[in-house]
Design an enzyme around this catalytic site. Structure first.
Site, short mmCIF file in Angstrom:
data_model
loop_
_atom_site.label_atom_id
_atom_site.label_comp_id
_atom_site.label_asym_id
_atom_site.label_seq_id
_atom_site.Cartn_x
_atom_site.Cartn_y
_atom_site.Cartn_z
N GLU A 1 19.54 52.92 27.89
CA GLU A 1 18.65 51.83 28.31
C GLU A 1 18.92 51.45 29.76
OE1 GLU A 1 19.31 48.11 26.19
OE2 GLU A 1 17.35 47.36 26.81
N TYR B 1 18.63 57.76 15.98
CA TYR B 1 19.64 57.24 15.03
C TYR B 1 19.53 58.07 13.76
CZ TYR B 1 18.56 53.65 18.43
OH TYR B 1 18.31 53.00 19.60
N HIS C 1 21.13 46.46 15.41
CA HIS C 1 21.65 45.18 15.94
C HIS C 1 23.09 44.95 15.48
CE1 HIS C 1 17.30 43.49 16.55
NE2 HIS C 1 17.66 44.34 17.48
N ASP D 1 25.54 48.38 23.97
CA ASP D 1 24.35 47.71 24.50
C ASP D 1 24.84 46.36 25.01
OD1 ASP D 1 21.98 46.34 24.99
OD2 ASP D 1 20.98 47.07 23.17
N ARG E 1 21.46 55.66 22.18
CA ARG E 1 20.41 54.94 22.91
C ARG E 1 20.82 54.93 24.38
NH1 ARG E 1 19.96 50.76 20.01
NH2 ARG E 1 21.19 49.16 21.06
N HIS F 1 14.51 39.28 26.20
CA HIS F 1 13.14 39.65 25.82
C HIS F 1 12.27 38.62 26.51
CE1 HIS F 1 14.81 41.78 21.98
NE2 HIS F 1 15.14 42.38 23.08
N HIS G 1 10.81 46.33 26.81
CA HIS G 1 10.31 44.94 26.78
C HIS G 1 10.45 44.37 28.17
CE1 HIS G 1 14.61 43.84 26.75
NE2 HIS G 1 14.76 44.79 25.84
N GLU H 1 14.27 52.20 26.94
CA GLU H 1 15.41 52.36 26.05
C GLU H 1 15.13 53.18 24.80
OE1 GLU H 1 16.46 48.69 23.89
OE2 GLU H 1 15.11 47.61 25.22
N HIS I 1 12.26 51.87 16.88
CA HIS I 1 11.93 50.69 17.70
C HIS I 1 11.07 51.12 18.88
CE1 HIS I 1 15.00 51.77 20.75
NE2 HIS I 1 15.82 52.02 19.75
N ASP J 1 20.19 44.37 30.94
CA ASP J 1 20.18 44.84 29.54
C ASP J 1 20.34 46.36 29.58
OD1 ASP J 1 19.75 45.30 26.87
OD2 ASP J 1 17.64 44.68 26.87
N ASP K 1 32.27 18.58 15.94
CA ASP K 1 31.73 17.96 17.16
C ASP K 1 31.70 18.94 18.33
OD1 ASP K 1 34.41 18.17 17.45
OD2 ASP K 1 34.75 16.12 18.15
#
Ligand code: GLY
Ligand code: MN
Ligand code: MN
Length: 439
Positions: A407, A388, A243, A260, A405, A361, A354, A384, A350, A271, A41
């Site tokens: 960003e 890799y 991710h 990130d 990365r 996003h 965005h 960004e 990538h 972000d 619940d």
């Protein structure tokens, strides 16, 4: 206790007026997001629908905004009634009367009256503007109300003939941030920057990645913000998982840590990604890759300006990276060849950014008529680029498992751009000062 939403609710009536001007005729029916069960619940933390919030500033579940358009538009809120018993357990509810006053609606009714009132409200309207195909249950309810209007046809009313997806217009509006939004996003950028600085100072070999995540959350929460999305805290080879969300690994001194993480403040996201050596200075190989990604990012940010296509800054970033991949012996050939063949994608798979806003996003088309949308003042993009490097037979061993990365959040201004996350250090010198206890 009644929450203080004064900062968050001011511009919403003006946005409803702007939507009414854009749509001209018909009726808007827009629900907020449902509550979602997590297990047994317990619910997931409630997050209202971003389109609904953009128009209302209202954050309670079980709410629908209805707008009668035309020359004298009218906004009507349906929301939960006040209920002392439920408020003892779950907290404050506005109830229709207070919501009407506080959020400047023309009328407000209990959500329990929605089914009964909507067929009358929809009668003789030419068009229903509502989310179409977003939720099967909602589509069925809209159909039910339409049938309710049709059932009254013998009394002379007509049912709307057209159903249009209101999200298209709302998305286009949300693409250009107003001053209220950019102020919140600037603050969200400052808070997230402070969180990254805290992480750079804190991270040491022997800790677990989640200990760093806890530091980020500490900084978000102490400023009244929350996480805008699940923070990525990826050390060593984990940085090459785009991710990565486990955040469990034990960190090693001198490995890179890719974070990130952005916060959500009054529903607006930041972000930010930073990559830094854990409790140490960059090694030579790490620095080579880092400086390349930084050069690519700085060049891409420069390309963010009014009139440029959304795709332009990606192309700039890729060009710099492709040159660097050749210099680092990750790719062979010419810059144009590496770009045309797509060989660079082994290490940069990538896109470079965005839209950013109420959603990480954010809403808004990227192309129109087959062409990239042109950047305009008030738009906010992330920039960004990354690199890799997974182990492979043709990959120089010194670079294996390096993932970087960088960003930032960038507001398009009339003269160019403004980096909303500029407080977050990214030069090698500034980062090393923090990771080695000198800053
Ligand atoms: N944090 C999600 C992204 O960078 O797109
Ligand atoms: Mn992003
Ligand atoms: Mn990100």
């Amino acid at each position: 206790m009644k929450p203080d939403l004064s900062i968050a609710m001011k511009p919403h009536a003006a946005r409803r007026a702007a939507l009414a001007r854009a749509l001209k005729a018909g009726i808007v029916i827009l629900p907020t997001a449902p509550e979602v069960t997590r297990n047994a619940d317990s619910h997931y933390d409630y997050r209202w629908d971003s389109h609904f919030y953009y128009l209302t500033g209202f954050r309670e579940p079980e709410a629908v905004v209805v707008m009668k358009l035309g020359r004298k538009p009218k906004s009507i809120l349906f929301c939960r009634e006040k209920n002392l018993e439920r408020e003892i357990w779950e907290g404050w509810r506005f109830g229709p009367a207070m919501a009407k006053e506080s959020f400047r609606f023309d009328e407000a009714y209990p959500i329990s009256e929605l089914d009964q009132r909507l067929p009358t409200l929809m009668a003789d309207e030419p068009t229903v503007h509502t989310p179409v195909g977003a939720d099967g249950g909602w589509d069925a309810r809209v159909t039910g109300w339409l049938n309710g209007v049709r059932a009254q046809s013998r009394s002379g009313v007509t049912a709307p003939e057209e159903i249009r997806d209101v999200r298209a217009t709302l998305s286009a509006m949300r693409l250009i941030k107003d001053g209220h939004e950019t102020a919140l996003m600037r603050r969200a950028g400052e808070i997230a920057s402070a969180a990254h600085v805290r992480a750079m100072r804190f991270a040491k070999g022997g800790q677990r990645e989640y200990e760093v995540e806890a530091e980020l959350m500490h900084e978000f929460l102490r400023h009244g913000a929350g996480a805008a999305y699940g923070s990525i805290v990826a050390s060593g080879a984990n940085a090459c998982v785009l991710h990565y969300r486990e955040n469990q690994a034990e960190m090693r001194t001198g490995d890179l840590l890719l974070i990130d993480a952005g916060c959500e403040l009054y529903s607006y996201a930041s972000d930010i990604t930073r990559t830094f050596p854990i409790g140490a200075k960059f090694s030579g190989a790490q620095k080579d890759v880092y400086e390349l990604v930084l050069a690519s990012q700085l060049a891409a940010i420069k390309a963010v300006k009014p009139g440029a296509g959304f795709g332009d800054f990606h192309d700039v970033a890729v060009k710099v990276l492709a040159r660097g991949f050749i210099d680092l012996k990750l790719c062979k050939g010419t810059v144009d060849g590496v770009i045309e063949s797509g060989a660079f994608r082994q290490f940069y798979m990538h896109r470079t950014g965005h839209w950013l806003g109420l959603d990480v996003h954010d809403a808004g088309d990227y192309k129109s008529g087959g062409k990239w949308v042109k950047l305009a003042p008030g738009m906010v993009v992330t920039v960004e680029p990354g690199c890799y490097i997974r182990p492979g037979p043709k990959v120089p061993k010194a670079l294996w498992n390096i993932g970087v990365r960088i960003e930032d959040d960038v507001l398009v201004t009339p003269k160019g751009h403004d980096v909303l996350s500029k407080d977050c250090p990214k030069s090698v010198t500034d980062i090393e000062a923090l990771t080695t206890g000198r800053g």
